[in-house]
Design a protein around this motif. Structure first.
Motif, short mmCIF file in Angstrom:
data_model
loop_
_atom_site.label_atom_id
_atom_site.label_comp_id
_atom_site.label_asym_id
_atom_site.label_seq_id
_atom_site.Cartn_x
_atom_site.Cartn_y
_atom_site.Cartn_z
N HIS A 128 -29.25 -26.27 -26.60
CA HIS A 128 -28.94 -27.32 -27.58
C HIS A 128 -29.75 -27.07 -28.84
O HIS A 128 -30.56 -26.14 -28.91
CB HIS A 128 -29.26 -28.72 -27.01
CG HIS A 128 -30.71 -28.96 -26.75
ND1 HIS A 128 -31.35 -28.51 -25.61
CD2 HIS A 128 -31.67 -29.59 -27.49
CE1 HIS A 128 -32.62 -28.86 -25.64
NE2 HIS A 128 -32.85 -29.50 -26.77
N GLY A 129 -29.51 -27.88 -29.84
CA GLY A 129 -30.27 -27.77 -31.09
C GLY A 129 -29.98 -26.47 -31.82
O GLY A 129 -28.88 -25.94 -31.79
N GLU A 130 -31.00 -25.92 -32.45
CA GLU A 130 -30.84 -24.73 -33.29
C GLU A 130 -30.44 -23.50 -32.46
O GLU A 130 -29.66 -22.66 -32.92
CB GLU A 130 -32.14 -24.44 -34.06
CG GLU A 130 -32.04 -23.25 -35.00
CD GLU A 130 -30.87 -23.31 -35.97
OE1 GLU A 130 -30.27 -22.25 -36.25
OE2 GLU A 130 -30.53 -24.42 -36.45
N LYS A 131 -30.97 -23.41 -31.23
CA LYS A 131 -30.60 -22.26 -30.40
C LYS A 131 -29.11 -22.29 -30.07
O LYS A 131 -28.42 -21.26 -30.13
CB LYS A 131 -31.41 -22.24 -29.10
CG LYS A 131 -31.08 -21.03 -28.24
CD LYS A 131 -32.01 -20.88 -27.05
CE LYS A 131 -31.70 -19.58 -26.31
NZ LYS A 131 -32.58 -19.35 -25.16
N TRP A 132 -28.59 -23.48 -29.76
CA TRP A 132 -27.15 -23.59 -29.48
C TRP A 132 -26.34 -23.21 -30.73
O TRP A 132 -25.36 -22.48 -30.65
CB TRP A 132 -26.80 -25.02 -29.05
CG TRP A 132 -25.32 -25.24 -28.99
CD1 TRP A 132 -24.49 -24.90 -27.97
CD2 TRP A 132 -24.50 -25.78 -30.02
NE1 TRP A 132 -23.18 -25.21 -28.29
CE2 TRP A 132 -23.16 -25.75 -29.53
CE3 TRP A 132 -24.74 -26.29 -31.28
CZ2 TRP A 132 -22.10 -26.22 -30.29
CZ3 TRP A 132 -23.67 -26.76 -32.04
CH2 TRP A 132 -22.37 -26.72 -31.54
N ALA A 133 -26.76 -23.72 -31.89
CA ALA A 133 -26.03 -23.44 -33.13
C ALA A 133 -26.01 -21.94 -33.43
O ALA A 133 -24.98 -21.39 -33.84
CB ALA A 133 -26.67 -24.20 -34.29
N LYS A 134 -27.15 -21.26 -33.18
CA LYS A 134 -27.22 -19.82 -33.42
C LYS A 134 -26.29 -19.07 -32.46
O LYS A 134 -25.58 -18.15 -32.87
CB LYS A 134 -28.66 -19.34 -33.24
CG LYS A 134 -28.84 -17.86 -33.54
CD LYS A 134 -30.30 -17.45 -33.39
CE LYS A 134 -30.46 -15.95 -33.68
NZ LYS A 134 -31.87 -15.50 -33.52
N ARG A 135 -26.29 -19.48 -31.18
CA ARG A 135 -25.41 -18.82 -30.20
C ARG A 135 -23.94 -19.06 -30.55
O ARG A 135 -23.10 -18.18 -30.39
CB ARG A 135 -25.72 -19.34 -28.80
CG ARG A 135 -27.08 -18.91 -28.26
CD ARG A 135 -27.14 -17.41 -28.01
NE ARG A 135 -28.45 -16.98 -27.56
CZ ARG A 135 -28.81 -16.90 -26.28
NH1 ARG A 135 -27.96 -17.23 -25.33
NH2 ARG A 135 -30.01 -16.50 -25.97
N ARG A 136 -23.63 -20.26 -30.98
CA ARG A 136 -22.24 -20.57 -31.35
C ARG A 136 -21.79 -19.66 -32.49
O ARG A 136 -20.67 -19.13 -32.48
CB ARG A 136 -22.12 -22.04 -31.73
CG ARG A 136 -20.71 -22.51 -32.05
CD ARG A 136 -19.97 -22.95 -30.83
NE ARG A 136 -18.61 -23.40 -31.14
CZ ARG A 136 -17.87 -24.16 -30.34
NH1 ARG A 136 -18.34 -24.54 -29.17
NH2 ARG A 136 -16.66 -24.52 -30.68
N ARG A 443 -18.47 -31.04 -31.74
CA ARG A 443 -19.16 -29.77 -31.98
C ARG A 443 -19.27 -28.93 -30.71
O ARG A 443 -19.31 -27.71 -30.77
CB ARG A 443 -20.56 -30.02 -32.55
CG ARG A 443 -20.59 -30.67 -33.91
CD ARG A 443 -22.02 -30.81 -34.42
NE ARG A 443 -22.56 -29.51 -34.82
CZ ARG A 443 -23.86 -29.21 -34.74
NH1 ARG A 443 -24.73 -30.08 -34.25
NH2 ARG A 443 -24.30 -28.02 -35.14
N ARG A 444 -19.33 -29.60 -29.55
CA ARG A 444 -19.54 -28.86 -28.31
C ARG A 444 -18.23 -28.69 -27.53
O ARG A 444 -18.23 -28.58 -26.31
CB ARG A 444 -20.60 -29.53 -27.44
CG ARG A 444 -21.97 -29.49 -28.07
CD ARG A 444 -23.08 -29.43 -27.05
NE ARG A 444 -23.11 -28.17 -26.33
CZ ARG A 444 -24.22 -27.62 -25.86
NH1 ARG A 444 -25.39 -28.22 -26.04
NH2 ARG A 444 -24.19 -26.49 -25.18
N ASN A 445 -17.12 -28.64 -28.25
CA ASN A 445 -15.87 -28.36 -27.56
C ASN A 445 -15.90 -26.94 -27.01
O ASN A 445 -16.70 -26.10 -27.43
CB ASN A 445 -14.67 -28.58 -28.49
CG ASN A 445 -14.61 -27.56 -29.61
OD1 ASN A 445 -15.60 -26.90 -29.93
ND2 ASN A 445 -13.47 -27.44 -30.23
N CYS A 446 -15.03 -26.65 -26.06
CA CYS A 446 -15.04 -25.36 -25.38
C CYS A 446 -14.59 -24.26 -26.34
O CYS A 446 -13.46 -24.28 -26.83
CB CYS A 446 -14.12 -25.40 -24.16
SG CYS A 446 -13.94 -23.81 -23.34
N ILE A 447 -15.46 -23.30 -26.56
CA ILE A 447 -15.16 -22.22 -27.51
C ILE A 447 -14.06 -21.30 -26.98
O ILE A 447 -13.37 -20.63 -27.73
CB ILE A 447 -16.45 -21.42 -27.82
CG1 ILE A 447 -16.26 -20.58 -29.07
CG2 ILE A 447 -16.86 -20.56 -26.63
CD1 ILE A 447 -17.54 -19.93 -29.56
N GLY A 448 -13.87 -21.30 -25.64
CA GLY A 448 -12.90 -20.40 -25.04
C GLY A 448 -11.57 -21.04 -24.70
O GLY A 448 -10.80 -20.48 -23.92
#
Length: 500
Positions: A128-136, A443-448
């Motif tokens: 979550h947070g910045e790490k999640w945003a970077k991975r996204r 924002r946390r919808n499934c990317i796949g």
């Protein structure tokens, strides 16, 4: 001297006791205030300190129990449960769940996702947070439509293998557990797409990796529903905990080996010129441009692809087979559509073919309404919210009950009826966007999700082109179980008749 030592020890004991009493009193006051605030929201009668733990059913009955509670409280904006001293805010209506999805802050997954950390680390699913945003940002380009087109070949090839296996079973007049067959097929698809590896799950059930994937998912589920196994120091000493560590080593060793081998063969040419690429290739390419990305980061995402990309798709396609096989009029329309698009051709499906299979789109959407692959998901609230006149507290857990959001009679009259035409454009134009969330939302919808829908469509189109499906049990007889995914308790038995 002894006297002073005794006085000192007694003073220390007294200070420790006073400190413990102070902390407990402070906790008790906070808990009492929390009780008053949370219990303004309707829910099951609870016992202080115990909550509703004694009333909750096993995982095999939990979906039915939560559904019944949601129907009883259908006019409420939300309802609550207590797990011991921990309140759970349950959102069962899309209108009110919007506050969670539309916020840029409430993106942290609930603590139960921590059980996945040993396997998946803190990758896209669990961070979550910045790490999640970077991975996204890192992963989003890997789902570009041109790259997805390349994976269409993998899906077609594995679908052909599946159809040949099914045809052989059909000639032997065997009852087929379509859920198990589709799980193996989906695992083959995701392993080749994510890692470029042929694990041959459809033809080799003895594969150590294939067995470990299945077993570790079971073990995470068992732990999720057994609070006695939540503490790590207890779990590691149990038989299940030791089995978990065994599976974990197999999975991590396999992923690391593949990453090292793939990296050694990756050159600096344009990846798009390669005959076939994998998600892993794109991540390794990104690492060469950003040295802050580690091999462990890549391993986390590859393992996450495998975890999220096989059981969910297999469950959705299996429930579709069950519903199609028990609704002849729907199956007739699907056969007509597929025949009109593909005719007698034995070629692979193209993207243009998929676009023309519009009724199949409706069937898949309605299947995911009735059986969203992930029936509920949790968030840890990062701020106090007001929902329908009730206060929802920062730091506590919210559960979004997609299974019941999809049964809101305001948007879905006769909600248990299987009716693909609910998703015709004229029937969806006034629907709240959060009343249909098979891939989460915000924002946390499934990317796949595009990958998943493409795969489901390819698998179902290939099955329906060759076979007529007949379901052997009703939905109630299949006993839907809601844990990490919603799946049948003992599989989905069907029979198939060859069409050509």
């Amino acid at each position: 001297m002894e006297f002073y030592l005794n006085v000192l020890l007694k003073t220390i004991y007294l200070l420790i006791t006073v400190n413990l009493i102070f902390k407990f009193s402070k906790w008790l006051i906070n808990y009492s205030e929390k009780l008053i605030t949370v219990n303004r929201i309707k829910g099951l009668p609870m016992i202080p300190f115990i909550g509703n733990v004694h009333q909750l059913k096993t995982k095999y009955e939990l979906v039915k129990q939560l559904s019944q509670l949601a129907y009883q409280l259908k006019d409420e904006p939300l309802w609550r449960l207590w797990l011991g001293t921990m309140p759970i805010f349950v959102f069962h209506r899309g209108d009110y769940a919007e506050v969670l999805f539309s916020s840029s802050k409430n993106t942290q997954k609930s603590v139960q996702y921590n059980f996945l950390h040993p396997w998946l680390g803190t990758g896209l699913l669990t961070s979550h947070g910045e790490k999640w945003a970077k991975r996204r940002r890192l992963i989003t380009p890997t789902f570009h439509f041109e790259i997805l087109n390349d994976f269409l070949n993998v899906m077609n090839e594995q679908a052909n293998i599946l159809v040949e296996i099914l045809a052989k079973l059909t000639t032997q007049n065997q009852e087929i557990n379509i859920f198990e067959r589709l799980k193996a097929c989906a695992l083959d698809v995701i392993c080749e797409s994510a890692m470029g590896q042929h694990v041959n799950a459809q033809n080799d059930e003895t594969s150590e990796y294939v067995q470990a994937v299945a077993r570790i998912s079971e073990l995470v589920t068992f732990r999720f529903f057994d609070p006695l196994q939540w503490p790590d120091f207890i779990y590691r000493r149990t038989a299940k905990g030791k089995d978990f560590e065994r599976c974990l080593k197999i999975l991590h060793d396999f992923s690391k080996k593949v990453i090292v081998e793939r990296n050694s063969h990756l050159d600096d040419v344009d990846l798009m010129s390669k005959k076939r690429i994998a998600f892993l290739d794109l991540l390794l390419k990104a690492k060469r441009m950003d040295q802050s990305i580690t091999f462990d980061d890549i391993r986390e995402e590859v393992d996450t692809f495998v975890f999220e990309g096989h059981d969910t798709t297999a469950a959705a396609a299996s429930w579709a087979c069950q519903l199609i096989g028990s609704h002849p009029e729907v199956q007739k329309k699907l056969h007509e559509e597929i025949d009109s698009v593909l005719g007698q051709s034995k070629r692979h499906l193209t993207n243009d073919d998929l676009k023309e299979l519009t009724y199949l789109d409706l069937v898949i959407k309605e299947t995911l309404r009735l059986f969203p692959s992930v029936p509920y998901f949790g968030r840890t609230l990062s701020e106090d919210c007001e929902v329908g006149g009730y206060k929802v507290l920062k730091g506590e857990t919210a559960v979004i009950l997609a299974y019941m959001i999809h049964r809101d009679v305001k948007y879905y009259p006769d909600p248990e009826k299987f009716d693909p035409e609910r998703f015709l454009p004229e029937n969806t134009k006034n629907r709240n966007p959060y009343a249909y969330i098979p891939f989460s939302a915000g924002r946390r919808n499934c990317i796949g999700q595009r990958f998943a829908l493409m795969e489901e469509k390819v698998l179902l189109a290939n099955i329906l082109k060759r076979f007529e499906i007949k379901s052997l049990k009703s939905i109630d007889e299949l006993e839907p179980v809601g844990d990490l995914i919603i799946h049948p308790n003992k599989g989905i038995p069907i029979t198939l008749n060859l069409r050509c």
